[in-house]
Structure formats: C-alpha cells, structure tokens
Design an enzyme around this catalytic site. Structure first.
Site, mmCIF file in Angstrom:
data_model
loop_
_atom_site.group_PDB
_atom_site.id
_atom_site.type_symbol
_atom_site.label_atom_id
_atom_site.label_comp_id
_atom_site.label_asym_id
_atom_site.label_seq_id
_atom_site.Cartn_x
_atom_site.Cartn_y
_atom_site.Cartn_z
ATOM 1 N N SER A 1 0.832 -1.197 0.000
ATOM 2 C CA SER A 1 0.000 0.000 0.000
ATOM 3 C C SER A 1 0.872 1.254 0.000
ATOM 4 C CB SER A 1 -0.964 -0.057 1.185
ATOM 5 O OG SER A 1 -2.103 0.682 0.880
ATOM 6 N N LYS B 1 4.281 1.887 -2.272
ATOM 7 C CA LYS B 1 4.792 3.056 -3.001
ATOM 8 C C LYS B 1 6.246 3.293 -2.584
ATOM 9 C CE LYS B 1 0.341 5.474 -2.023
ATOM 10 N NZ LYS B 1 -0.669 4.986 -2.900
ATOM 11 N N GLU C 1 -3.306 13.477 0.144
ATOM 12 C CA GLU C 1 -3.611 12.634 1.316
ATOM 13 C C GLU C 1 -2.467 12.676 2.324
ATOM 14 O OE1 GLU C 1 -5.072 8.641 0.520
ATOM 15 O OE2 GLU C 1 -4.519 8.001 2.534
ATOM 16 N N HIS D 1 -7.239 -6.062 1.124
ATOM 17 C CA HIS D 1 -6.051 -5.224 0.906
ATOM 18 C C HIS D 1 -4.902 -5.682 1.810
ATOM 19 C CE1 HIS D 1 -3.760 -1.799 -0.235
ATOM 20 N NE2 HIS D 1 -4.003 -1.047 0.826
HETATM 21 C C1 MCU Z 1 -2.644 2.216 -1.649
HETATM 22 O O1 MCU Z 1 -2.102 2.972 -0.603
HETATM 23 C C2 MCU Z 1 -2.884 3.809 0.213
HETATM 24 C C3 MCU Z 1 -3.822 4.663 -0.581
HETATM 25 O O2 MCU Z 1 -3.101 5.459 -1.493
HETATM 26 C C4 MCU Z 1 -4.597 5.555 0.371
HETATM 27 O O3 MCU Z 1 -5.562 6.342 -0.313
HETATM 28 C C5 MCU Z 1 -5.303 4.773 1.448
HETATM 29 O O4 MCU Z 1 -5.812 5.656 2.377
HETATM 30 O O5 MCU Z 1 -4.350 3.954 2.097
HETATM 31 C C6 MCU Z 1 -3.656 3.056 1.303
HETATM 32 C C7 MCU Z 1 -2.793 2.363 2.303
HETATM 33 O O6 MCU Z 1 -1.666 2.738 2.545
HETATM 34 O O7 MCU Z 1 -3.405 1.416 3.031
HETATM 35 C C8 MCU Z 1 -2.741 0.839 4.104
#
Ligand code: MCU
Length: 433
Positions: A229, A233, A279, A360
């Site tokens: 997530s 990145k 964000e 996720h």
């Molecule tokens: C996919 O990573 C992020 C996403 O970009 C965000 O919008 C969301 O809030 O959180 C994701 C994440 O890091 O989940 C643990």
C-alpha cells in the site's frame, strides 16, 4: 575541439573496454543476476534537463535520450537511466541527496542503528532485525512497517527481515511546509522532497551501515525491499533509486506508486492523482503541477520500473479494489518490461495480479511460490526461475494503447560499468535536480 575529440575517444574506449569484460562475464554465467554495484551507477553522467515541457498523451519513450536520439547499445542505458532518475526527482518525488558526509551505525543480530550527519545537522534512526535459523551471514529484505509482507515465507527461505519504520524518517500527518522525521531534520522541514523519497533515502542509509559492518551478520550484496500500500509506493521508489538493492517487491502500491500516472485519470474508481498528492506528502511538492495533467510529465512510472532493470523486480497488485489502480499498474510493468528485454534481462521482472482474495494487503497463497523463486534467484542465488507476468483479466491494461515507440535491439552486454568520471570540458555540466 582537439581536446574534445581526444576526451570522447578515451570515453569510448573506456566504455567499449568495460562492455567487453561485462559481455564475457555474461556469456560465462548465462542468465545469472547482474552483480550489485553502487547506489547510483550513473551519478557522474552529464545530464541537462529540459527547459520546458511538452504534452504527450503516450508514455515517454524510455530509450529516447534528452537530446532526442535513441540509445542503441546496452552500455548507454547507464546514462539514459540517470536522465530518467533526475527527471523523476525533479518532477515527481523530489531530490534524493547523496550519502551524507557521515553515516555510522551498528548491525547486530537483533537490530540496526543509523546515525547520519551533514552540514552540522544530525539524526538517528533504527530498525529491528529478525534472523532466520542458521548461522549466516544472511541475505535480508527490508520490510516497510510489516504491513502485508509475507515475512514467514521470507524467513522460512533463510532470509532475514529488517523491520523498517519509515515514519521515523519521514512522518505522515504533517503539512508540506513542516515535514518531520530524520530526513527532514537533516534537509529541512520545508524540503520539497516527498515522504516516499525520504523513506527511500532512509533505506539507502541502512544499506550504507550494512556495507560498513563487514558482512558477518547481513550480506550487503543480497538485499531486497518490500512493503504494501503506501509502503508499496515506498518500496517501489526505494528499489528504483538504489542500485544496491537486488530485489524490489512492491505490493498493492496504488496511485503515486507503480501505476502509470497517465492511466489514473481514465481508470474508473482509482485514487485520483490530486488525492494521492494531498492525502499525505508522499510525492514531491513539484508534483502539484501535474495532478490535473499528467500528460505533461516528462517521465512516467514505466520508467521507474525500468530504473530497477536489470535487477530483480516482483510487482504484486490487487485487481479487486478499484482504488488501487491495478490496470495502470499492469501498463507500468509491461512498459518497463520492454527495457528489461532490451537489456537482455526480460526474465528478471515479474508481475502478478491474478489473485482470489480481495482483502487489501493480505498474505496470499498465489504469491508464495513466485516470492520464494525471487528470493532464491536474487538473494540466495540458488535458483534461476524465469520471471512471470500474470495479469488478472479484471484489470488488464494494453501497452499498445499507451506507446508510440518500439523496443530496440540494443547491442552489447549488461550495463554494469560506470561512465567515465571526467566529462569532456566542452560538455554541459551535470544539472542538479
Ligand atoms: C494504496 O495505498 C494507500 C492509498 O493510497 C490511500 O488512499 C489509502 O488511504 O491507504 C492506502 C494504504 O496505505 O493502506 C494501508
């Protein structure tokens, strides 16, 4: 003029000589992974960044140099990669400073400490270490925050886990004007470098310490990075920007991670670029100019994929959650894979989004075998399985829709040689990003 001709001739001889040696090694070792070198092999390449940007709805040609000509040999990739690196720093992530004047620290069987100082400023951070059974020294994977990574398979394979808390190097929840964490202690709370690059810099400093430790516990030439997530990145950027990392494994990285920026606006339900930008200060401040029009970016993420080449890359994506932009992710992998192929390393990249469970950051049975194969090939060096590209039909992008360039046949061996350190006096000075 005469000096310039002589300098260019010396440069050509140096490159040609190095390429010959590399080609011989490549033949002898067949498809073995390339040796691991320095953080940024092309750091001394002369690069002059463009003064203005032009819109291009297609993915930029990764083989086309900033002077408009295309590379024709594999050894030219080192300096072409440096152009991509500097564009990505300037327009997407922010500058990654070189190794600070002082990096010290310790590696023990339970943890790593890092002390950095530069220009009179100092900071420290640490990471815990979990060793597998056996005596070592061990290969290791830096795991961002523990989220989503299959650490039991990693350790079960005989690979150590370095538990990295990126938030101690670049904190979330701050305004862009007041960034916090070890990176910003050194480079200033108003640094325009985003968190992803700060996190990547932190991993590079951990690698410095492992290199300096003498290698009795952890092997500096057998390191991987992973995370899921937002930490996917981070893992993606970390692997792209440090050539000492032998295996990069981003998981479900979503918008601002591996998926092509140009694909996000047209991918239904995906996290908009403006949202990924606001964000958290993940991307660099300069990216604000592109959230509404990524077509003017002079780079896209298929080229960050290419920056990892010819090193090991295993991209994992989740096609069940629209927000994660897996269709754009598949295009990044397919576009970057063209560079892998041109470098003779097409077997070193894997992409897998064909999974059942849509949760996720779940640990998934489908990824276990390819994970083990990647660990064996790039870290343990006990295997040589070919990479697998397995794209879910739920989110399957078509590279042909996104490119107006073809993949050249590049001559020569794998690019592992540094360019000449002294550029001809008439060439443009390196432009800092
Ligand atoms: C996919 O990573 C992020 C996403 O970009 C965000 O919008 C969301 O809030 O959180 C994701 C994440 O890091 O989940 C643990």
């Amino acid at each position: 003029i005469r000096w310039r001709v002589i300098a260019l001739a010396i440069a050509a001889l140096t490159v040609a000589g190095a390429a010959t040696v590399v080609a011989r090694t490549t033949t002898a070792e067949a498809a073995a992974p390339a040796p691991i070198g320095v953080e940024d092999e092309g750091a001394s390449c002369p690069v002059s960044l463009p003064g203005s940007l032009t819109s291009n709805a297609k993915l930029p040609d990764p083989f086309k140099k900033l002077d408009g000509t295309r590379i024709s040999t594999q050894s030219e990739w080192t300096c072409r990669r440096e152009e991509i690196e500097q564009l990505a720093e300037k327009y997407v992530y922010g500058t990654k400073p070189a190794k600070p004047a002082s990096v010290t620290g310790t590696v023990s069987r339970t943890g790593i400490t890092v002390n950095v100082s530069d220009n009179g400023r100092s900071a420290s951070f640490s990471a815990s270490v979990s060793l597998p059974s056996g005596t070592g020294p061990f290969p290791a994977v830096v795991v961002f925050a523990g989220l989503g990574a299959d650490t039991s398979t990693i350790q079960g394979a005989g690979v150590a886990v370095i538990n990295y808390n990126p938030l101690s190097v670049g904190a979330e929840g701050t305004p862009r004007t007041n960034k916090q964490g070890a990176f910003y202690t050194l480079y200033g709370s108003s640094s325009s470098t985003g968190l992803l690059m700060a996190w990547a810099w932190g991993v590079s400093r951990i690698i410095d310490v492992i290199q300096q430790s003498g290698g009795s516990i952890l092997k500096a030439d057998a390191l991987g990075v992973t995370g899921c997530s937002r930490y996917g990145k981070g893992a993606f950027v970390t692997g792209a920007f440090d050539e000492r990392i032998a295996l990069t494994m981003p998981i479900e990285s979503g918008s601002g991670g591996a998926p092509i920026f140009r694909g996000i606006p047209g991918e239904s339900g995906s996290q908009p670029l403006s949202s990924a930008y606001s964000e958290q200060p993940w991307l660099g401040d300069a990216f604000s100019s592109f959230t509404g029009n990524p077509n003017t970016l002079p780079v896209d993420t298929h080229e960050m994929v290419a920056m990892v080449a010819p090193r090991g890359l295993f991209m994992m994506e989740n096609p069940h959650i629209d927000w994660l932009a897996a269709k754009s992710g598949s295009v990044a992998a397919l576009g970057g894979a063209e560079v892998y192929k041109a470098l003779g390393a097409g077997d070193n990249i894997s992409y897998w989004s064909d999974i059942q469970d849509g949760t996720h950051c779940a640990v998934r049975p489908e990824w276990k075998t390819p994970l083990q194969q990647n660990l064996q090939k790039f870290l343990l060096r006990t295997g040589n399985a070919a990479g697998v590209i397995r794209v879910s039909s739920l989110k399957s992008g078509n590279l042909a829709d996104w490119r107006d360039w073809t993949t050249p046949t590049l001559t020569g061996g794998t690019p592992t040689s540094a360019p000449p350190t002294s550029a001809p006096p008439t060439s443009a000075p390196p432009t800092s990003a």
